[in-house]
Design a protein around this motif. Structure first.
Motif, PDB file in Angstrom:
ATOM      1  N   ALA A 238       0.825  -1.208   0.000  1.00  0.00           N
ATOM      2  CA  ALA A 238       0.000   0.000   0.000  1.00  0.00           C
ATOM      3  C   ALA A 238       0.859   1.257   0.000  1.00  0.00           C
ATOM      4  O   ALA A 238       0.581   2.219  -0.725  1.00  0.00           O
ATOM      5  CB  ALA A 238      -0.939  -0.012   1.208  1.00  0.00           C
TER       6      ALA A 238
ATOM      7  N   TRP B 249       2.244   1.810  -3.474  1.00  0.00           N
ATOM      8  CA  TRP B 249       1.245   2.381  -4.390  1.00  0.00           C
ATOM      9  C   TRP B 249       1.084   3.881  -4.140  1.00  0.00           C
ATOM     10  O   TRP B 249       0.986   4.669  -5.090  1.00  0.00           O
ATOM     11  CB  TRP B 249      -0.095   1.686  -4.213  1.00  0.00           C
TER      12      TRP B 249
ATOM     13  N   ARG C  85       4.132   5.686  -5.454  1.00  0.00           N
ATOM     14  CA  ARG C  85       4.118   5.708  -6.919  1.00  0.00           C
ATOM     15  C   ARG C  85       3.190   6.797  -7.442  1.00  0.00           C
ATOM     16  O   ARG C  85       3.528   7.519  -8.382  1.00  0.00           O
ATOM     17  CB  ARG C  85       3.690   4.346  -7.444  1.00  0.00           C
ATOM     18  N   GLY C  86       2.027   6.940  -6.821  1.00  0.00           N
ATOM     19  CA  GLY C  86       1.102   8.004  -7.227  1.00  0.00           C
ATOM     20  C   GLY C  86       1.664   9.387  -6.969  1.00  0.00           C
ATOM     21  O   GLY C  86       1.533  10.284  -7.803  1.00  0.00           O
TER      22      GLY C  86
END
Length: 67
Positions: free
Chosen positions: A37, A40, A43-44
């Motif tokens: 999590a 992610w 990365r965003g």
């Protein structure tokens, strides 16, 4: 083949070792999920930061470029 047949054929220790292996696999999966999590989310954030830096240096794209 039931659990009792497996315990009789291979012994209760092997059955217990298999159960511990499955539980360890599930526990490691649960320990891994927060890191996935976080990856992610990072990365965003990185994609948004890259977009802002690129727009800052390149400027907005004009629909009809002047030649």
């Amino acid at each position: 083949m039931s659990v009792f047949d497996i315990a009789e054929r291979h012994g209760p220790w092997r059955l217990a070792a298999f159960a511990v292996s499955v539980l360890l696999f599930l526990a490691l999966g649960l320990l891994r999920s927060p890191f996935v999590a976080i990856a992610w989310i990072l990365r965003g954030l990185q994609a948004g930061l890259d977009r802002r830096i690129t727009t800052c240096f390149a400027g907005p794209l004009a629909p009809n470029p002047v030649t």
